[in-house]
Structures are given as C-alpha cells and as structure tokens.
Design an enzyme around this catalytic site. Sequence first.
Site: not given
Length: 62
Positions: A1-3
Amino acid sequence: MPTMHIELFEGRTPEKKRELVRALTERTCEVLGCAPESVDIILTEISKDRWATGGVFWSEKN
C-alpha cells in the site's frame, strides 16, 4: 500500500487539502494500478517560523 507523507505550510483550507488528497490518490491509482482504499496520505502542516530555507525562516521572508 503506498503511503505519502506531505509537509506543507499551515493555513490552507480544508477544501484545498481535500482537493490535494483526491488528486494525489487518483493519480497514484492510475500509475500504480491500485485501489483508492490502499492509498494513505499524511499531511503535516508546519508554521513558517519552523521552516527555513537557505538559513532563513520563511516567516522572515518578504
């Protein structure tokens, strides 16, 4: 998941911050092929008297 961690000067309206996170989420999903629910964005607002560039605080710039 990109943060994503975004640091910006304080003072922008909730509408502008909402517009920013929507645009970043949409583009991230286009490029990475992920679902919007997997994109986290953390906004950190900083006052100009705590951010300096070139040895000068932004609060001291004209």
